[in-house]
Design a protein around this motif. Sequence first.
Motif, PDB file in Angstrom:
ATOM      1  N   LEU A  57       6.803 -50.562   2.468  1.00  0.00           N
ATOM      2  CA  LEU A  57       7.425 -50.195   3.392  1.00  0.00           C
ATOM      3  C   LEU A  57       7.169 -50.542   4.600  1.00  0.00           C
ATOM      4  O   LEU A  57       7.617 -50.341   5.896  1.00  0.00           O
ATOM      5  N   GLY A  59       6.462 -54.283   5.525  1.00  0.00           N
ATOM      6  CA  GLY A  59       6.945 -55.525   6.019  1.00  0.00           C
ATOM      7  C   GLY A  59       8.484 -55.569   6.308  1.00  0.00           C
ATOM      8  O   GLY A  59       9.022 -54.325   6.179  1.00  0.00           O
ATOM      9  N   GLY A  60       8.694 -56.372   7.168  1.00  0.00           N
ATOM     10  CA  GLY A  60      10.081 -56.645   7.775  1.00  0.00           C
ATOM     11  C   GLY A  60      10.833 -57.536   6.934  1.00  0.00           C
ATOM     12  O   GLY A  60      11.680 -58.461   7.772  1.00  0.00           O
ATOM     13  N   LEU A  61      10.634 -57.838   5.763  1.00  0.00           N
ATOM     14  CA  LEU A  61      11.171 -58.992   5.021  1.00  0.00           C
ATOM     15  C   LEU A  61      12.460 -58.578   4.658  1.00  0.00           C
ATOM     16  O   LEU A  61      12.779 -57.561   4.161  1.00  0.00           O
ATOM     17  N   PRO A  62      13.486 -59.494   4.825  1.00  0.00           N
ATOM     18  CA  PRO A  62      14.870 -59.409   4.279  1.00  0.00           C
ATOM     19  C   PRO A  62      14.916 -59.158   2.506  1.00  0.00           C
ATOM     20  O   PRO A  62      13.869 -59.690   2.092  1.00  0.00           O
ATOM     21  N   ASN A  63      15.871 -58.378   2.007  1.00  0.00           N
ATOM     22  CA  ASN A  63      15.776 -58.261   0.647  1.00  0.00           C
ATOM     23  C   ASN A  63      16.349 -59.447   0.198  1.00  0.00           C
ATOM     24  O   ASN A  63      17.343 -60.059   0.427  1.00  0.00           O
ATOM     25  N   PRO A  64      15.291 -60.238  -0.782  1.00  0.00           N
ATOM     26  CA  PRO A  64      16.007 -61.413  -1.556  1.00  0.00           C
ATOM     27  C   PRO A  64      17.091 -61.442  -2.331  1.00  0.00           C
ATOM     28  O   PRO A  64      17.674 -62.510  -2.621  1.00  0.00           O
ATOM     29  N   GLU A  65      17.460 -60.155  -2.762  1.00  0.00           N
ATOM     30  CA  GLU A  65      18.752 -60.024  -3.520  1.00  0.00           C
ATOM     31  C   GLU A  65      19.837 -60.402  -2.980  1.00  0.00           C
ATOM     32  O   GLU A  65      20.873 -61.098  -3.633  1.00  0.00           O
ATOM     33  N   ILE A  66      19.994 -60.572  -1.670  1.00  0.00           N
ATOM     34  CA  ILE A  66      21.080 -60.923  -1.078  1.00  0.00           C
ATOM     35  C   ILE A  66      21.054 -62.184  -0.358  1.00  0.00           C
ATOM     36  O   ILE A  66      21.893 -62.374   0.451  1.00  0.00           O
ATOM     37  N   PHE A  67      20.008 -63.033  -0.611  1.00  0.00           N
ATOM     38  CA  PHE A  67      20.012 -64.332  -0.264  1.00  0.00           C
ATOM     39  C   PHE A  67      21.333 -65.259  -0.961  1.00  0.00           C
ATOM     40  O   PHE A  67      21.351 -64.948  -2.235  1.00  0.00           O
ATOM     41  N   PRO A  68      22.020 -65.980  -0.430  1.00  0.00           N
ATOM     42  CA  PRO A  68      23.258 -66.492  -1.085  1.00  0.00           C
ATOM     43  C   PRO A  68      22.894 -67.663  -2.278  1.00  0.00           C
ATOM     44  O   PRO A  68      23.711 -67.629  -3.006  1.00  0.00           O
ATOM     45  N   ASN A 144      13.379 -66.655  -4.736  1.00  0.00           N
ATOM     46  CA  ASN A 144      12.880 -65.684  -4.243  1.00  0.00           C
ATOM     47  C   ASN A 144      11.613 -65.562  -3.124  1.00  0.00           C
ATOM     48  O   ASN A 144      11.739 -64.895  -2.171  1.00  0.00           O
ATOM     49  N   THR A 145      10.492 -66.458  -3.885  1.00  0.00           N
ATOM     50  CA  THR A 145       9.597 -66.521  -3.056  1.00  0.00           C
ATOM     51  C   THR A 145       9.693 -67.428  -2.140  1.00  0.00           C
ATOM     52  O   THR A 145       9.381 -67.093  -0.942  1.00  0.00           O
ATOM     53  N   LEU A 147      12.276 -68.875  -0.409  1.00  0.00           N
ATOM     54  CA  LEU A 147      13.113 -68.373   0.887  1.00  0.00           C
ATOM     55  C   LEU A 147      12.601 -67.374   1.661  1.00  0.00           C
ATOM     56  O   LEU A 147      12.862 -67.278   2.826  1.00  0.00           O
ATOM     57  N   GLN A 148      11.603 -66.686   1.042  1.00  0.00           N
ATOM     58  CA  GLN A 148      10.708 -65.690   2.019  1.00  0.00           C
ATOM     59  C   GLN A 148       9.382 -66.444   2.532  1.00  0.00           C
ATOM     60  O   GLN A 148       9.002 -66.160   3.654  1.00  0.00           O
TER      61      GLN A 148
ATOM     62  N   TYR B  77      26.372 -67.421  -4.029  1.00  0.00           N
ATOM     63  CA  TYR B  77      27.544 -66.309  -3.942  1.00  0.00           C
ATOM     64  C   TYR B  77      28.895 -66.742  -3.389  1.00  0.00           C
ATOM     65  O   TYR B  77      28.782 -67.476  -2.303  1.00  0.00           O
ATOM     66  N   TYR B 399      22.605 -52.835   3.972  1.00  0.00           N
ATOM     67  CA  TYR B 399      21.586 -52.341   4.722  1.00  0.00           C
ATOM     68  C   TYR B 399      21.861 -50.938   5.036  1.00  0.00           C
ATOM     69  O   TYR B 399      20.951 -50.164   5.218  1.00  0.00           O
ATOM     70  N   MET B 472      16.239 -52.599   9.998  1.00  0.00           N
ATOM     71  CA  MET B 472      15.721 -52.330   8.781  1.00  0.00           C
ATOM     72  C   MET B 472      14.733 -51.361   8.706  1.00  0.00           C
ATOM     73  O   MET B 472      13.863 -51.242   7.721  1.00  0.00           O
ATOM     74  N   PHE B 473      14.474 -50.665  10.008  1.00  0.00           N
ATOM     75  CA  PHE B 473      13.372 -49.837  10.425  1.00  0.00           C
ATOM     76  C   PHE B 473      13.821 -48.569  10.527  1.00  0.00           C
ATOM     77  O   PHE B 473      14.526 -48.179  11.540  1.00  0.00           O
ATOM     78  N   LEU B 515       2.826 -48.125   1.732  1.00  0.00           N
ATOM     79  CA  LEU B 515       2.353 -48.851   2.938  1.00  0.00           C
ATOM     80  C   LEU B 515       3.401 -48.950   3.794  1.00  0.00           C
ATOM     81  O   LEU B 515       4.388 -49.447   3.710  1.00  0.00           O
ATOM     82  N   ARG B 540       6.345 -47.621  11.404  1.00  0.00           N
ATOM     83  CA  ARG B 540       7.247 -48.253  11.066  1.00  0.00           C
ATOM     84  C   ARG B 540       7.576 -48.437   9.620  1.00  0.00           C
ATOM     85  O   ARG B 540       6.782 -48.627   8.968  1.00  0.00           O
ATOM     86  N   SER B 542      10.009 -49.509   6.543  1.00  0.00           N
ATOM     87  CA  SER B 542      11.164 -50.497   6.343  1.00  0.00           C
ATOM     88  C   SER B 542      11.967 -50.149   4.988  1.00  0.00           C
ATOM     89  O   SER B 542      11.475 -49.770   4.098  1.00  0.00           O
ATOM     90  N   MET B 545      13.455 -53.260   1.495  1.00  0.00           N
ATOM     91  CA  MET B 545      12.922 -53.911   0.091  1.00  0.00           C
ATOM     92  C   MET B 545      12.631 -52.849  -1.031  1.00  0.00           C
ATOM     93  O   MET B 545      13.068 -53.281  -2.069  1.00  0.00           O
TER      94      MET B 545
END
Lengths: 569, 569
Positions: A57, A59-68, A144-145, A147-148, B77, B399, B472-473, B515, B540, B542, B545
């Motif tokens: 919880l 990191g501030g990474l976006p969720n890769p499932e919704i990368f287009p 997934n990796t 793009l992050q 997509y 989100y 995201m937080f 974490l 914080r 998140s 993920m």
Amino acid sequence: MDSAFAIADHERYRDHTVELPNSIDLSHHLSSLAKNRQSSALKDLYRYAARPGMIGLAGGLPNPEIFPFLELSAQVYTHDALGITPATANVGGGGGGGGTGSDAQSMVKKPSFFEWLFGKKTTTETITIGKQPASASPLDINLNTLLQYSSAQGHPALQAFIREFVSKVYQPAFADWDVLLNIGSTMAWSHVVFMLLEPGDGVLYEEWSYPGAMNTASPLQTHKVSIKVDGEGLIPEDMNKVLAEWDEEKRGFRRPRVLYTVPTGQNPTGATMLAARKKIIYDICVKYDIIIVEDEPYYALYADPWQSQKHQPKQIGARYADVEHHTDSKDTDEEFLKKLPPSYLKFDYQGRVIRMDPVKKASYPDFRNKSAALVAKLLAETWKYDGYIRWLRGIKATYAMRRDWMCDLFETVFHLEFDQTLALSQHIRWVTAYERTAPGMGGAGAATIMDEKRGFKSNKAIVSFVPPTAGMFVWLAVHLESHPRFAQIKDADGPEGVNKMLYELWTELAEKNVLVSPGYFFDAQPGVPHEGTENFGFFRLSFSMANHEQMESAIKTIYKVFVSFFQEK
Amino acid sequence: MDSAFAIADHERYRDHTVELPNSIDLSHHLSSLAKNRQSSALKDLYRYAARPGMIGLAGGLPNPEIFPFLELSAQVYTHDALGITPATANVGGGGGGGGTGSDAQSMVKKPSFFEWLFGKKTTTETITIGKQPASASPLDINLNTLLQYSSAQGHPALQAFIREFVSKVYQPAFADWDVLLNIGSTMAWSHVVFMLLEPGDGVLYEEWSYPGAMNTASPLQTHKVSIKVDGEGLIPEDMNKVLAEWDEEKRGFRRPRVLYTVPTGQNPTGATMLAARKKIIYDICVKYDIIIVEDEPYYALYADPWQSQKHQPKQIGARYADVEHHTDSKDTDEEFLKKLPPSYLKFDYQGRVIRMDPVKKASYPDFRNKSAALVAKLLAETWKYDGYIRWLRGIKATYAMRRDWMCDLFETVFHLEFDQTLALSQHIRWVTAYERTAPGMGGAGAATIMDEKRGFKSNKAIVSFVPPTAGMFVWLAVHLESHPRFAQIKDADGPEGVNKMLYELWTELAEKNVLVSPGYFFDAQPGVPHEGTENFGFFRLSFSMANHEQMESAIKTIYKVFVSFFQEK
């Protein structure tokens, strides 16, 4: 693989099979800016993240499932798609694109340059990158990796590929080097500038150098200190003199600690420096504690010297057969590598060389415009080291052929005289082009006749150049002194008047649809006379883009415009 | 579309259908570094290159025929692939990835998060980019052009797409704005730093701010000046006070001229600033001649506030039905846009706002890791403006659902009390979580019973938070004062002792496989007390993920660890 920085990282990458020294401490070169950089506190946390079962919880990474993007694929050339034995250049030539602006258009309709050059033999394959990883390996290439991915060092697979390349091809003379990926050489050089220079510092450049590099350092109000060059690049004696006689008070700034140089196919002069001279320059840099930044966009383009067709008439294909086996094998790949001039890294036992490899120029597009994912997939998984070497050989052959086109055309259209000084290496031997005095200038038939009747040439030397062994440029030295009013203009207006003459000539060429680069664009110290070449004006001619037909037309136009210019009343 | 810079370019882009002022002259803000930048002389030459029939020997561009990429394609997509009405969150949830480090692995086997979330409805299409241009239009997307493309502004098609987006969605209040593409927001902010700041200058930040941004400015030895925040972000009164009472002699540097702010779903606090307060902040910036840099990675994630399930129990799907029509139409797209808080650009009649849109976070990967070609193809030619808006709605819904998961879980596991101060906007109303005194904590059944029997709660407030409306937080304020030895530790060791307590709590969570980020990572002025919140420690969390199952496990662990921590003897 945009830049291989040789940076001390003791032990991490130490190759224990070879006995090499570690780099020496050069941290006194770091700028105050660099010393004030802080690493991200957030990044300290990443090391906990790898623990199995950890719920992240943090990191501030976006969720890769919704990368287009779900899957990427690309149709690419196979590593051996480019031939290494180009056919005769007397063929009129197909597409290949014309001027910078009109390429897009001209390429829509014309047949591929390759269809003409290599017949229908070019082979392609398809590479595909899926969204999900296929394995848990850090070397796995998946969207997934990728793009992050945010490591400053780039994707591990590409990292590993580059380390193999650096270690096998450049063979640094110290152990603890590292590589960093950048998004382009300008960005890499910008990082180096801010890492090493304080405002007002001096930087050593070739007396004619790449404006993009010089401009990158200009915001820090750096001073450009130019070192004289010949056809093999920096002249060691001049470099040593400039540094030995440095007078800080007179100059107003301390002795430069950074050298920016393009050792192979230098831009704009086309000069290539070989091993012996590099070793001398390196030792000077050790003596004066100078960091060498070698920018090598044209490294793999290094080819054997151009051979005059008139003095040694041969098919171009046959020439290549003399100097290189044209078979595809590990042996011939090895031969190709052995012929390359050594990198400064090869002499670098202290870790004072930063090498930048902006490979876009030679082999594939850079990371700004192309997916690092696809580049990683292509190089690290598809072509691999051996395939990449073979690809580079094809690139080299292509540009060598284009170099030959241009030099051959000068020989066909002008009357060439070759410097016969035996002591000189072929790399620094000038060719001088004269006006023809007989009718029927240009044209293969006429040229042959002319050649048999030496002495018909006019005594008006028009241009001189050193046929380049690498790069994309012929650096034309225009004999302005052949102009009837040159002495008068020079006396009256000095260097400005000379530049004005050159500008008129440039405009006249452009009006006749031939666009070249005026030499003063590249002047490292405008206003300071270039000792020994004050009576020359320079033009840079690129042979990378025009097809044979366009190039022939351009050289003929150059001949006409120059001859007419020098006849001016 | 990584950064929309509002930069004066009089007339070039003036929209004559609206009456807006041009920007005022703000060039006095340029740093000496920026003033010393020189444009490349080579670039002057490009304008000649477009002339028809011109033979280009001037440029140093590589020949595109030998770029290895012949065709790129991607499965993407469709713009409406993401649903906008998520189903109930009580479903256990599929994949979606766990911690930062183990995503790759966990995603190999598990079913797609989407299969669970949207059934099998997700639709994809394939986009393809060929090597040769299909037309002579500068907007044509083809590899030959893209692999060469070197304009600082990015591909014309992407430029045009972004201009449409900025003009329709942000609606700047001045006429002569422009956009620049960057390879990431850190790079964009770095450019702004070097463009505007002199060494030793001050920068205004939210008192808790993004370390990556603060570190980017640190090489210039800038001073961080923190402004107090509440649940809606910067507090105007505090900002005004800091600036009005600025004492250059006492502070040792001049009054700051640059504000770095994340107005929507701020990192780390999750705060979102609405129109009224933005207008006040903007006016303060006009008064004190401050450049506003708004960094908006989470802009499109702005959603309606979280609704307590206990106070207003509803299916999540039903909640969404209340606040937004879940049909796909231009009208509902318009509604989505209308709900977004206005950008500072909307108030910017002077051109003092620089907006950075690091869209990677919300919608697609940035230009460092992905091909600009594919992004251009996807946005400018495939989805287009309307499709992109619809895509953003799906991202927002995803989100918002994850935000609801986390807040709902806090409500299920802890006992929540809601701030009842009617005067406060919902955006700044805190929720406080208490220890439960009854057995059977956690679990949906137990929670319902607890809810019917208000008053069972312990008087030990554990954490407070403002349920975020974007980002995201969740920014957890830990009531350290509930710890039996807090007063003693604070007296003895001051802020350091407080941080040490928090670090112990953080380590205990990590040891139990949860974490989170410690708040002091984000402290804009470490060592300076946060007036009014000195007795809190911050974490914080998140929600981007973890899947629902992981999140539930994490919140239960947090409950156990916190309760145990505060019972410590």
